[in-house]
Design a protein around this motif. Structure first.
Motif, mmCIF file in Angstrom:
data_model
loop_
_atom_site.group_PDB
_atom_site.id
_atom_site.type_symbol
_atom_site.label_atom_id
_atom_site.label_comp_id
_atom_site.label_asym_id
_atom_site.label_seq_id
_atom_site.Cartn_x
_atom_site.Cartn_y
_atom_site.Cartn_z
ATOM 1 N N LEU A 1 0.808 -1.210 0.000
ATOM 2 C CA LEU A 1 0.000 0.000 0.000
ATOM 3 C C LEU A 1 0.843 1.263 0.000
ATOM 4 C CD1 LEU A 1 -2.796 -1.039 2.541
ATOM 5 C CD2 LEU A 1 -2.838 -1.126 0.049
ATOM 6 N N SER A 2 2.167 1.127 -0.024
ATOM 7 C CA SER A 2 3.037 2.296 -0.066
ATOM 8 C C SER A 2 3.555 2.500 -1.478
ATOM 9 C CB SER A 2 4.202 2.129 0.924
ATOM 10 O OG SER A 2 4.979 1.014 0.556
ATOM 11 N N LEU A 3 4.034 3.702 -1.747
ATOM 12 C CA LEU A 3 4.498 4.055 -3.092
ATOM 13 C C LEU A 3 5.986 3.770 -3.198
ATOM 14 C CD1 LEU A 3 3.699 5.320 -5.804
ATOM 15 C CD2 LEU A 3 4.323 7.536 -4.870
ATOM 16 N N THR A 4 6.371 2.884 -4.105
ATOM 17 C CA THR A 4 7.785 2.538 -4.267
ATOM 18 C C THR A 4 8.464 3.400 -5.326
ATOM 19 O OG1 THR A 4 7.183 0.798 -5.840
ATOM 20 C CG2 THR A 4 7.430 0.155 -3.546
ATOM 21 N N PHE A 5 7.696 3.945 -6.265
ATOM 22 C CA PHE A 5 8.269 4.791 -7.308
ATOM 23 C C PHE A 5 8.103 6.268 -6.934
ATOM 24 C CE2 PHE A 5 7.979 1.743 -11.198
ATOM 25 C CZ PHE A 5 8.822 0.868 -10.530
ATOM 26 N N ARG A 6 9.061 7.080 -7.331
ATOM 27 C CA ARG A 6 9.005 8.516 -7.040
ATOM 28 C C ARG A 6 8.131 9.221 -8.077
ATOM 29 N NH1 ARG A 6 12.256 12.500 -9.020
ATOM 30 N NH2 ARG A 6 13.588 10.891 -9.955
ATOM 31 N N VAL A 7 7.273 10.131 -7.601
ATOM 32 C CA VAL A 7 6.418 10.900 -8.501
ATOM 33 C C VAL A 7 7.206 12.102 -9.007
ATOM 34 C CG1 VAL A 7 4.275 12.190 -8.751
ATOM 35 C CG2 VAL A 7 4.342 10.160 -7.297
ATOM 36 N N ASN A 8 7.375 12.192 -10.308
ATOM 37 C CA ASN A 8 8.163 13.258 -10.917
ATOM 38 C C ASN A 8 7.215 14.315 -11.497
ATOM 39 O OD1 ASN A 8 10.120 14.817 -12.082
ATOM 40 N ND2 ASN A 8 10.669 13.356 -13.690
ATOM 41 N N SER A 9 7.007 15.395 -10.752
ATOM 42 C CA SER A 9 6.130 16.469 -11.200
ATOM 43 C C SER A 9 6.689 17.804 -10.726
ATOM 44 C CB SER A 9 4.715 16.269 -10.627
ATOM 45 O OG SER A 9 3.875 17.352 -10.977
ATOM 46 N N GLU A 10 6.750 18.788 -11.646
ATOM 47 C CA GLU A 10 7.303 20.092 -11.300
ATOM 48 C C GLU A 10 6.425 20.811 -10.279
ATOM 49 O OE1 GLU A 10 7.803 22.271 -14.880
ATOM 50 O OE2 GLU A 10 9.412 20.975 -15.677
ATOM 51 N N LYS A 11 5.123 20.582 -10.319
ATOM 52 C CA LYS A 11 4.192 21.213 -9.381
ATOM 53 C C LYS A 11 3.400 20.144 -8.656
ATOM 54 C CE LYS A 11 3.470 25.371 -12.206
ATOM 55 N NZ LYS A 11 2.443 26.220 -12.877
ATOM 56 N N PRO A 12 2.907 20.436 -7.453
ATOM 57 C CA PRO A 12 2.030 19.493 -6.774
ATOM 58 C C PRO A 12 0.821 19.170 -7.651
ATOM 59 C CG PRO A 12 2.719 21.238 -5.276
ATOM 60 C CD PRO A 12 3.182 21.641 -6.645
ATOM 61 N N ILE A 13 0.409 17.935 -7.625
ATOM 62 C CA ILE A 13 -0.685 17.500 -8.495
ATOM 63 C C ILE A 13 -1.987 18.205 -8.143
ATOM 64 C CG2 ILE A 13 -2.039 15.483 -9.223
ATOM 65 C CD1 ILE A 13 0.522 13.842 -8.692
ATOM 66 N N ASN A 14 -2.224 18.413 -6.850
ATOM 67 C CA ASN A 14 -3.467 19.097 -6.451
ATOM 68 C C ASN A 14 -3.477 20.554 -6.915
ATOM 69 O OD1 ASN A 14 -1.527 20.064 -4.726
ATOM 70 N ND2 ASN A 14 -2.520 19.377 -2.845
ATOM 71 N N GLU A 15 -2.267 21.142 -7.067
ATOM 72 C CA GLU A 15 -2.194 22.513 -7.563
ATOM 73 C C GLU A 15 -2.537 22.571 -9.054
ATOM 74 O OE1 GLU A 15 1.254 25.880 -8.268
ATOM 75 O OE2 GLU A 15 1.345 24.662 -6.436
ATOM 76 N N ILE A 16 -2.125 21.555 -9.791
ATOM 77 C CA ILE A 16 -2.466 21.501 -11.218
ATOM 78 C C ILE A 16 -3.974 21.404 -11.396
ATOM 79 C CG2 ILE A 16 -2.199 20.163 -13.348
ATOM 80 C CD1 ILE A 16 0.522 19.261 -12.327
ATOM 81 N N LEU A 17 -4.612 20.638 -10.534
ATOM 82 C CA LEU A 17 -6.065 20.471 -10.611
ATOM 83 C C LEU A 17 -6.805 21.718 -10.144
ATOM 84 C CD1 LEU A 17 -6.353 16.826 -9.223
ATOM 85 C CD2 LEU A 17 -6.855 17.529 -11.572
ATOM 86 N N ASP A 18 -6.333 22.333 -9.056
ATOM 87 C CA ASP A 18 -7.062 23.440 -8.443
ATOM 88 C C ASP A 18 -6.728 24.795 -9.075
ATOM 89 O OD1 ASP A 18 -8.230 21.622 -6.714
ATOM 90 O OD2 ASP A 18 -6.685 21.884 -5.182
ATOM 91 N N SER A 19 -5.439 25.071 -9.227
ATOM 92 C CA SER A 19 -5.029 26.405 -9.671
ATOM 93 C C SER A 19 -5.017 26.552 -11.189
ATOM 94 C CB SER A 19 -3.632 26.736 -9.113
ATOM 95 O OG SER A 19 -3.644 26.666 -7.695
ATOM 96 N N GLU A 20 -4.555 25.540 -11.884
ATOM 97 C CA GLU A 20 -4.427 25.651 -13.331
ATOM 98 C C GLU A 20 -5.705 25.265 -14.065
ATOM 99 O OE1 GLU A 20 -1.013 23.722 -14.866
ATOM 100 O OE2 GLU A 20 0.374 24.621 -13.419
#
Length: 332
Positions: free
Chosen positions: A174-193
């Motif tokens: 249930l834990s994430l083994t791969f690193r998420v590669n994103s310049e901005k937080p994902i919630n910011e892309i959804l909310d702000s952009e």
């Protein structure tokens, strides 16, 4: 009990299997069902995986492959069933497999009998060798098979790069083994952009989950995912967010394993770290299988936690009154 086809192996094939069992080095014996569907005959013997992949890539019909690693006096009995093979051929090969295995004999076969659908995945048979502990010859669960395959790929990456990978640290499913590669937080892309569609894919070479597409999708009807291989998608409709795990037909076995074993960890990362609450988690094969009516929820009543609130009506618990029978005619 599986249905038997009545097709049996030719003596020439059985003789070749017995003769090559004690041969030095690796041996790959390829066999197929005869055109008149009466017997299984040998088509080729090779020691080259490149030759095996080339031959299998040209085949539209299924094949039986017997692979003997170096230093092991047993065959791995492989069923190669291409994705585009006719249904009748698939059924014929499936119903003949047990008969063929009995004729060859359990003493000559490993208990592991892989099913492979992509010719390029045949090179992974190199990982089936004599160095495997005896305890690993027992049947494995689907999760164990996925974890073994992932560990092999990670070991190969460590050998080639000598760099410590994220997933070298022990982690639960249930834990994430791969690193998420994103310049901005994902919630910011959804909310702000104002983007309501984000599609992710995994890059196994550096163990990262990357954004491959972020866009504004005006409506559910215009939603479309057309990418090679599996993907994770976040789609927001009104106040509701949906997670879509897509694994198209024809995806490589290795990719299927990696995406399936990291799905729950990625969802937990999005929920806990990015504070994204999902109304539904949807799993599909090809995109055409997506029932878009599942993505119509726009209020909290349709969330995944729907049944946890006793004040909300749960559709799965709806009860119907038993219909009354016909009235009896009164006697006069």
């Amino acid at each position: 009990m599986s249905t038997q086809s009545g097709i049996v192996a030719e003596q020439a094939l059985l003789h070749s299997l017995n003769e090559n069992l004690s041969a030095d080095g690796i041996v790959i014996i390829i066999a197929k069902i005869s055109p008149d569907s009466t017997s299984v005959h040998q088509t080729q013997v090779t020691r080259s995986f490149e030759e095996l992949v080339q031959l299998a890539s040209q085949e539209r019909e299924p094949l039986y492959i017997f692979y003997k690693p170096e230093g092991l006096a047993k065959y791995f009995f492989v069923s190669f069933i291409p994705d585009g093979s006719p249904v009748r051929s698939r059924m014929l090969y499936a119903s003949t497999k047990n008969t063929l295995a009995r004729q060859v004999g359990s003493n000559s076969l490993s208990t592991e009998q892989p099913l492979i659908t992509d010719a390029q995945d045949l090179v992974d048979l190199k990982n089936f060798d004599s160095a495997r502990p005896a305890g690993q010859n027992k049947p494995l669960t689907h999760d164990e098979e996925m974890q073994i395959e992932i560990n092999k790929q990670q070991a190969l990456l460590r050998k080639n790069t000598s760099v410590k990978l994220v997933s070298q640290d022990s982690a639960s499913p249930l834990s994430l083994t791969f690193r998420v590669n994103s310049e901005k937080p994902i919630n910011e892309i959804l909310d702000s952009e104002g983007k309501n569609l984000i599609i992710f894919q995994i890059d196994p070479s550096n163990e990262t989950i990357q954004i491959v597409q972020s866009d504004t999708c005006p409506s559910v009807d215009e939603l479309y995912i057309d990418l090679p291989g599996p993907s994770y998608t976040i789609f927001r409709q009104g106040d509701s967010s949906f997670f879509i795990y897509s694994c198209p037909s024809g995806s490589k076995v290795k990719d299927r394993m990696i995406y399936a074993s990291n799905k729950n960890g990625f969802i937990n990362y999005l929920k806990n770290d990015q504070k994204i609450a999902f109304s539904k988690v949807v799993e599909i094969g090809d995109f055409v299988e997506l029932d878009k009516s599942l993505l119509m929820a726009t209020n909290k009543e349709d969330s995944l936690d729907h049944g946890s609130n006793p004040d909300l009506p749960n559709k799965s618990n709806l009860k119907f009154n038993k219909p009354k029978g016909p009235l009896r005619k009164r006697r006069t």
